[in-house]
Design a protein around this motif. Structure first.
Motif, short mmCIF file in Angstrom:
data_model
loop_
_atom_site.label_atom_id
_atom_site.label_comp_id
_atom_site.label_asym_id
_atom_site.label_seq_id
_atom_site.Cartn_x
_atom_site.Cartn_y
_atom_site.Cartn_z
N GLY A 122 -2.98 -13.29 -5.16
CA GLY A 122 -1.82 -13.23 -4.30
C GLY A 122 -0.65 -14.07 -4.79
N LEU A 123 -0.79 -14.70 -5.93
CA LEU A 123 0.28 -15.52 -6.47
C LEU A 123 1.19 -14.66 -7.34
CD1 LEU A 123 -1.79 -18.65 -7.50
CD2 LEU A 123 -0.45 -18.31 -5.42
N THR A 124 2.49 -14.84 -7.19
CA THR A 124 3.43 -14.04 -7.96
C THR A 124 3.77 -14.74 -9.27
OG1 THR A 124 5.35 -15.10 -6.95
CG2 THR A 124 4.47 -13.15 -5.83
N ALA A 125 4.35 -13.99 -10.18
CA ALA A 125 4.77 -14.55 -11.46
C ALA A 125 5.81 -15.64 -11.23
CB ALA A 125 5.33 -13.45 -12.36
N ARG A 126 6.68 -15.46 -10.23
CA ARG A 126 7.69 -16.46 -9.92
C ARG A 126 7.04 -17.79 -9.54
NH1 ARG A 126 12.85 -17.70 -8.65
NH2 ARG A 126 13.26 -18.84 -6.73
N LEU A 127 5.95 -17.74 -8.78
CA LEU A 127 5.26 -18.98 -8.40
C LEU A 127 4.69 -19.68 -9.62
CD1 LEU A 127 3.50 -17.97 -5.05
CD2 LEU A 127 5.60 -19.28 -5.36
N PHE A 128 4.20 -18.91 -10.57
CA PHE A 128 3.69 -19.51 -11.81
C PHE A 128 4.82 -20.17 -12.60
CE2 PHE A 128 0.03 -16.65 -11.16
CZ PHE A 128 -0.99 -17.57 -11.31
N VAL A 129 5.98 -19.53 -12.63
CA VAL A 129 7.13 -20.12 -13.33
C VAL A 129 7.57 -21.40 -12.63
CG1 VAL A 129 9.57 -19.77 -13.91
CG2 VAL A 129 7.91 -17.94 -14.34
N PHE A 175 5.72 -23.35 -10.86
CA PHE A 175 4.71 -24.37 -11.13
C PHE A 175 4.92 -24.96 -12.52
CE2 PHE A 175 0.74 -25.91 -12.87
CZ PHE A 175 0.34 -26.80 -11.89
N ALA A 176 5.19 -24.10 -13.49
CA ALA A 176 5.41 -24.58 -14.86
C ALA A 176 6.62 -25.51 -14.92
CB ALA A 176 5.59 -23.39 -15.82
N VAL A 177 7.71 -25.14 -14.24
CA VAL A 177 8.90 -25.99 -14.21
C VAL A 177 8.56 -27.33 -13.55
CG1 VAL A 177 11.21 -26.25 -13.21
CG2 VAL A 177 10.55 -24.09 -14.30
N GLY A 178 7.82 -27.27 -12.45
CA GLY A 178 7.43 -28.49 -11.76
C GLY A 178 6.55 -29.39 -12.61
N ALA A 179 5.57 -28.80 -13.28
CA ALA A 179 4.68 -29.59 -14.13
C ALA A 179 5.42 -30.15 -15.33
CB ALA A 179 3.50 -28.72 -14.58
N LEU A 180 6.25 -29.33 -15.97
CA LEU A 180 7.00 -29.81 -17.13
C LEU A 180 7.99 -30.91 -16.75
CD1 LEU A 180 7.63 -26.45 -19.02
CD2 LEU A 180 6.14 -28.33 -19.72
N GLY A 181 8.57 -30.81 -15.56
CA GLY A 181 9.46 -31.87 -15.09
C GLY A 181 8.71 -33.18 -14.89
N GLN A 182 7.51 -33.09 -14.32
CA GLN A 182 6.69 -34.29 -14.13
C GLN A 182 6.28 -34.89 -15.48
OE1 GLN A 182 5.14 -35.70 -11.10
NE2 GLN A 182 6.83 -34.64 -10.12
N VAL A 183 5.86 -34.04 -16.39
CA VAL A 183 5.46 -34.51 -17.72
C VAL A 183 6.66 -35.12 -18.45
CG1 VAL A 183 4.62 -33.76 -19.99
CG2 VAL A 183 3.51 -32.93 -17.91
N GLY A 184 7.79 -34.43 -18.42
CA GLY A 184 8.99 -34.95 -19.08
C GLY A 184 9.45 -36.27 -18.47
N GLY A 185 9.44 -36.34 -17.15
CA GLY A 185 9.82 -37.58 -16.48
C GLY A 185 8.89 -38.73 -16.83
N GLY A 186 7.59 -38.44 -16.84
CA GLY A 186 6.62 -39.47 -17.20
C GLY A 186 6.75 -39.90 -18.65
N ALA A 187 7.02 -38.95 -19.52
CA ALA A 187 7.13 -39.26 -20.95
C ALA A 187 8.38 -40.08 -21.25
CB ALA A 187 7.14 -37.97 -21.77
N ILE A 236 10.41 -31.85 -8.47
CA ILE A 236 10.20 -31.83 -7.02
C ILE A 236 10.90 -30.62 -6.39
CG2 ILE A 236 10.69 -33.08 -4.86
CD1 ILE A 236 8.44 -34.30 -6.57
N GLY A 237 12.08 -30.29 -6.88
CA GLY A 237 12.79 -29.11 -6.38
C GLY A 237 12.01 -27.83 -6.62
N ALA A 238 11.46 -27.68 -7.82
CA ALA A 238 10.69 -26.47 -8.14
C ALA A 238 9.42 -26.39 -7.28
CB ALA A 238 10.33 -26.46 -9.62
N LEU A 239 8.76 -27.51 -7.10
CA LEU A 239 7.54 -27.51 -6.29
C LEU A 239 7.85 -27.24 -4.82
CD1 LEU A 239 5.71 -30.48 -8.02
CD2 LEU A 239 5.21 -28.04 -8.26
N ALA A 240 8.96 -27.79 -4.32
CA ALA A 240 9.36 -27.52 -2.94
C ALA A 240 9.68 -26.04 -2.75
CB ALA A 240 10.56 -28.38 -2.57
N LYS A 241 10.37 -25.45 -3.71
CA LYS A 241 10.69 -24.02 -3.65
C LYS A 241 9.42 -23.18 -3.69
CE LYS A 241 13.73 -20.71 -3.58
NZ LYS A 241 14.41 -20.43 -2.33
N MET A 242 8.48 -23.63 -4.51
CA MET A 242 7.20 -22.91 -4.62
C MET A 242 6.47 -22.89 -3.28
SD MET A 242 4.21 -23.75 -7.30
CE MET A 242 2.78 -22.72 -7.46
N VAL A 243 6.44 -24.02 -2.59
CA VAL A 243 5.79 -24.09 -1.28
C VAL A 243 6.57 -23.24 -0.27
CG1 VAL A 243 5.18 -25.64 0.63
CG2 VAL A 243 4.69 -26.31 -1.73
N GLN A 244 7.90 -23.31 -0.33
CA GLN A 244 8.72 -22.51 0.58
C GLN A 244 8.44 -21.03 0.42
OE1 GLN A 244 12.86 -22.30 -0.37
NE2 GLN A 244 13.46 -21.66 1.67
#
Length: 130
Positions: free
Chosen positions: A23-30, A32-44, A69-77
């Motif tokens: 039930g997950l759309t391709a947009r949700l995967f994108v 998630f990827a933006v959210g994860a990459l933002g967290q990784v980039g911020g941490g790095a 955080i914006g991407a993850l919030a949009k994903m939940v929305q």
């Protein structure tokens, strides 16, 4: 009908996007990827902020975290299940940061450190399915 965790402004209609078997759309995967990459980039980039005293790197670091955080919030929305998002993020980000730390930042990698991290990721993954 919106739930307390979903916006009434959610304009996504059924059939607009191709859904996967779960039930997950391709947009949700994108998102998630933006959210994860933002967290990784911020941490790095945290080390380069010099304790948030270097204005340029501080701005880059905070921007990366804000985008995440914006991407993850949009994903939940848009209906992304937070019970899957957060455990997946909790496993993905530390693994990526260990990889960056060891291969790009010259940090040491001991087998116990890697083993404990892998075990923690497995536990997080299992707990996300319960």
């Amino acid at each position: 009908m919106p739930t307390p965790f979903h916006s009434q402004n959610d304009t996504t209609t059924k059939g607009e996007e191709m859904e996967t078997a779960s039930g997950l759309t391709a947009r949700l995967f994108v998102l998630f990827a933006v959210g994860a990459l933002g967290q990784v980039g911020g941490g790095a980039t945290l080390g380069r902020t010099e304790g948030f005293t270097n204005p340029l790197w501080t701005a880059i670091c905070l921007l990366l975290f804000a985008v995440s955080i914006g991407a993850l919030a949009k994903m939940v929305q848009e209906g992304g299940p937070i019970s899957i998002i957060m455990p997946a993020l909790a496993a993905t980000v530390p693994l990526a940061l260990v990889f960056i730390g060891v291969f790009f930042l010259g940090e040491s990698a001991s087998w116990p450190r890697i083993g404990l991290l892998a075990l923690a990721c497995i536990i997080i993954g299992i707990s996300g399915t319960l």
